[in-house]
Structures are given as C-alpha cells and as structure tokens.
Design a protein around this motif. Structure first.
Motif, PDB file in Angstrom:
ATOM      1  N   VAL A   1       0.843  -1.193   0.000  1.00 33.99           N
ATOM      2  CA  VAL A   1       0.000   0.000   0.000  1.00 33.99           C
ATOM      3  C   VAL A   1       0.878   1.242   0.000  1.00 33.99           C
ATOM      4  N   MET A   2       0.494   2.222  -0.811  1.00 34.84           N
ATOM      5  CA  MET A   2       1.147   3.536  -0.823  1.00 34.84           C
ATOM      6  C   MET A   2       0.043   4.576  -0.625  1.00 34.84           C
ATOM      7  N   HIS A   3      -0.163   4.950   0.625  1.00 37.06           N
ATOM      8  CA  HIS A   3      -1.270   5.838   0.983  1.00 37.06           C
ATOM      9  C   HIS A   3      -0.775   7.274   1.144  1.00 37.06           C
ATOM     10  N   GLN A   4      -1.186   8.143   0.232  1.00 29.07           N
ATOM     11  CA  GLN A   4      -0.807   9.557   0.260  1.00 29.07           C
ATOM     12  C   GLN A   4       0.715   9.711   0.357  1.00 29.07           C
ATOM     13  N   VAL A   5       1.414   9.007  -0.510  1.00 31.56           N
ATOM     14  CA  VAL A   5       2.873   9.017  -0.510  1.00 31.56           C
ATOM     15  C   VAL A   5       3.437   9.630  -1.796  1.00 31.56           C
ATOM     16  N   LEU A   6       2.861   9.264  -2.936  1.00 36.70           N
ATOM     17  CA  LEU A   6       3.460   9.625  -4.222  1.00 36.70           C
ATOM     18  C   LEU A   6       3.651  11.125  -4.406  1.00 36.70           C
ATOM     19  N   HIS A   7       2.734  11.933  -3.898  1.00 35.59           N
ATOM     20  CA  HIS A   7       2.837  13.377  -4.169  1.00 35.59           C
ATOM     21  C   HIS A   7       3.990  14.034  -3.407  1.00 35.59           C
ATOM     22  N   PHE A   8       4.606  13.308  -2.477  1.00 40.64           N
ATOM     23  CA  PHE A   8       5.798  13.826  -1.784  1.00 40.64           C
ATOM     24  C   PHE A   8       7.101  13.426  -2.483  1.00 40.64           C
ATOM     25  N   LEU A   9       7.026  12.567  -3.481  1.00 35.81           N
ATOM     26  CA  LEU A   9       8.235  11.967  -4.049  1.00 35.81           C
ATOM     27  C   LEU A   9       8.721  12.702  -5.290  1.00 35.81           C
ATOM     28  N   SER A  10      10.045  12.741  -5.449  1.00 35.46           N
ATOM     29  CA  SER A  10      10.624  13.342  -6.649  1.00 35.46           C
ATOM     30  C   SER A  10      10.575  12.380  -7.824  1.00 35.46           C
ATOM     31  N   ASP A  11      10.457  11.079  -7.573  1.00 32.91           N
ATOM     32  CA  ASP A  11      10.415  10.090  -8.655  1.00 32.91           C
ATOM     33  C   ASP A  11       9.364   9.023  -8.341  1.00 32.91           C
ATOM     34  N   PRO A  12       8.075   9.345  -8.519  1.00 30.33           N
ATOM     35  CA  PRO A  12       7.018   8.376  -8.203  1.00 30.33           C
ATOM     36  C   PRO A  12       7.114   7.084  -9.009  1.00 30.33           C
ATOM     37  N   ALA A  13       7.514   7.188 -10.279  1.00 29.62           N
ATOM     38  CA  ALA A  13       7.584   5.990 -11.125  1.00 29.62           C
ATOM     39  C   ALA A  13       8.585   4.985 -10.575  1.00 29.62           C
ATOM     40  N   LEU A  14       9.723   5.467 -10.082  1.00 33.51           N
ATOM     41  CA  LEU A  14      10.729   4.574  -9.506  1.00 33.51           C
ATOM     42  C   LEU A  14      10.204   3.899  -8.246  1.00 33.51           C
ATOM     43  N   ALA A  15       9.466   4.638  -7.421  1.00 31.81           N
ATOM     44  CA  ALA A  15       8.900   4.062  -6.201  1.00 31.81           C
ATOM     45  C   ALA A  15       7.886   2.966  -6.539  1.00 31.81           C
ATOM     46  N   ILE A  16       7.088   3.179  -7.579  1.00 27.16           N
ATOM     47  CA  ILE A  16       6.113   2.158  -7.991  1.00 27.16           C
ATOM     48  C   ILE A  16       6.828   0.916  -8.507  1.00 27.16           C
ATOM     49  N   ARG A  17       7.893   1.124  -9.258  1.00 29.51           N
ATOM     50  CA  ARG A  17       8.645  -0.022  -9.771  1.00 29.51           C
ATOM     51  C   ARG A  17       9.249  -0.842  -8.618  1.00 29.51           C
ATOM     52  N   GLU A  18       9.751  -0.162  -7.611  1.00 29.07           N
ATOM     53  CA  GLU A  18      10.328  -0.874  -6.466  1.00 29.07           C
ATOM     54  C   GLU A  18       9.243  -1.597  -5.677  1.00 29.07           C
TER      55      GLU A  18
END
Length: 337
Positions: free
Chosen positions: A221-238
C-alpha cells in the motif's frame, strides 16, 4: 521510426546541452527549473532545448499544476531511441558525473524539506490527511478495493502514523510499515502498541530501495505518498518488485488539482496524478491495473477539499520478478531500526 523522423531525432540529440538533458532525464523526471539549476544555463535557453527535443519525439512533457515536467518514455519509439543513445555515454566523464551529482544533490535537498515537514508534524499527521474528502470514506474504499484476504505479508510504504496497518490488521498475518522518518516511526510504533496491533511492526526503510527480497509481499500500500516523491515511477517499480505473483498494489493519492500553496506549506512535490499517468507507471512496472475509483468532495465542501483517487493493480500470477539493478533475487537486506 520513419527515416525522416530518425534523422530529425538524431539531429536534435547531436548537441552537447541537449545530450546532457537526455542523460539527466534518463534518470528521472525533471522540470525547467531543475534543469536550469543543474546545467547552469538560462531558463529561455533550456526551454528552447526542451522544445526541440519534444518536437523530435525524444522526450515528453506533462503539466503538474503550474509546473511542467519532462521525461523519457520507453513506450514511444523516440524515447527508446533516446535511451539507446545515452546508454553508450561514459558515466565517468567529468561533465556527465558533475550533472548527475548536481541532480542527486537537488533531489536530496527536496527530500530533506519533506522530511523536515514530517518531523514537525508527526503527531498531527492523521489530521493533515483529513484535508481532503472524509478519511472514513477513503478507508472504507480502501478496504473494499483490497478484498477480504487473508493476506500473508502486508507492506505499508511511507507508513506515517501506522494508521493503514491498524486499518487492515484483521486481514493480514504479518504487517510491515516502512518509513524513512524516525519521528514518524516512533509515533507509529507507540500508536500500534496502544491499539493492540501485535501482528504489525515498523522499521526504517527507503522507498526507492526496499529491504525486502523479490516476490515477498501479498499486498503493498502507498497511501498519500506519491505526491511527496521526486520520482514516483521509480517508487512504484520498487513496490512492484517485492510483490508476490498475484499480489496487489494499492495506491491512494490526489487527483490533479491546482492548490499551489501545498508545495511550500506541506512539501508536496506533485499536485495530484491523472488516471492515465499512474496506469502507465503501473504497466511499466509489469503490473496489471485492475480498478480506479475517484472519491470526490460532497456538495457544500470547501474548494480546498481535494478528490482522492484509488488505484488497484496486480502482478500476474505467472510473471517473473521486476529485478532491482545490482540486487540478486534472493537478497534480503535488513533496514535499520
């Protein structure tokens, strides 16, 4: 690609600054201001280079509030060509190394700003999350989307106060919350203990390099996390890398909005995400998007109450793992804390 398109693309790339831009964008999305700071050139000059690269099909642009980001998409022929071109550049070359170091420093500076915000507001985090549609509606939708389980390993990335672990504690055998901010982890640990969530634990973890082996988690689960990240695509891949075959990834974040003050006041990197942007990231990570739901403000709510979108994706049951560069599939690295 047609011959004419290939020639145009090669001409666009055959310029030192534009090649430097391609090298930087191969490492992640950046905006004009980022590139201006990294390359030390004027904004009009950088904008002109970006325009030429876009016209040649080597890069793509997308708007995020009043900002415009650029990236290389390997879903397009021009993007694949760009990645092939930069793959042959010597990473040890002085100018290439310097640009990369400046980009990494910029990323660290932004992440430090976000972490300072989390440090200051750890105890108020659940209240801050209510600055959108009602949290009880969001949580009910999350439970519907994820299903009844039961699940073995349930991983909450950017766990914050541990609320998501608490919410799903009746549906998993083992819950693991990861966060890079120690103040958040301390608060989450105390919160979970007070709620009697004995099947959940929290520990330090980097969302871009998780201390988990491939194909371990039944749910991430990634709850209200992506909008804080500089590279959301990389976080999703991980996140996709650690999902077991048949595992589910649940993302909860804002739909696109124009509340620019959230960048400075609450350290938001992104002003929400369109459906198709997140769906593209999920597909690139080897996942299959299953559902998307928008939770919109009710009539009479403040104009600053934001729409929340919930994306659910799954790893195909027979799919191979998404390998992390340099990490063997069987590796399990313990995080600190």
């Amino acid at each position: 690609m047609r011959t004419a398109d290939l020639v145009a693309a090669l001409k666009a790339a055959a310029e030192p600054t534009r090649l430097r831009i391609l090298l930087l964008l191969a490492g992640g999305e950046l905006n004009v201001k980022d590139l201006t700071l990294i390359l030390g050139q004027s904004q009009p000059r950088i904008s002109r280079h970006l325009k030429l690269l876009c016209e040649a099909g080597l890069i793509e642009r997308f708007r995020d509030g009043s900002w415009v980001y650029f990236h290389i998409s390997d879903r397009q022929p021009g993007g694949r060509l760009a990645l092939r071109l930069v793959s042959d550049v010597d990473p040890a070359e002085a100018s290439v190394r310097r640009d990369r170091e400046r980009a990494e420093a910029l990323k660290r500076e932004r992440e430090a700003t976000a972490q300072a915000f989390f440090e200051q507001h750890a105890a108020d985090w659940d209240r801050i999350r209510t600055l959108h549609v009602a949290e009880n509606d969001v949580e009910a939708a999350m439970r519907r989307a994820i299903g009844d389980g039961p699940f073995g390993l349930f991983v909450d990335l950017g766990t914050g106060t541990g609320r998501t672990l608490e919410l799903f504690a009746d549906r998993f055998t083992r819950g693991l919350g990861l966060d890079v901010n120690q103040a958040m982890l301390n608060y989450a640990q105390a919160n979970l203990k007070s709620k009697g969530c004995l099947n959940a634990q929290v520990r330090h973890g980097d969302i871009y390099s998780l201390s988990l082996a491939d194909r371990q988690a039944d749910v991430v689960v990634m709850h209200q996390v992506l909008h804080f990240l500089s590279d959301p695509a990389l976080a999703i891949r991980e996140a996709a890398r650690v999902l077991a075959p048949g595992g589910k990834l649940l993302i909860i974040d804002f739909a696109p909005h124009d509340l620019e003050f959230l960048r400075s006041r609450e350290a938001h990197e992104r002003l929400g995400f369109p459906h198709e942007q997140v769906a593209g990231w999920l597909k690139d990570a080897g996942l299959v998007p299953k559902s998307t739901e928008d939770l919109k403000p009710k009539d009479g709510d403040s104009e600053e109450i934001l729409t929340v979108t919930i994306w659910l994706a799954e790893r195909p049951a027979a799919q191979a793992s998404v390998a992390r560069i340099g990490a063997p599939a069987e590796e399990v690295r313990e995080g600190a804390g």
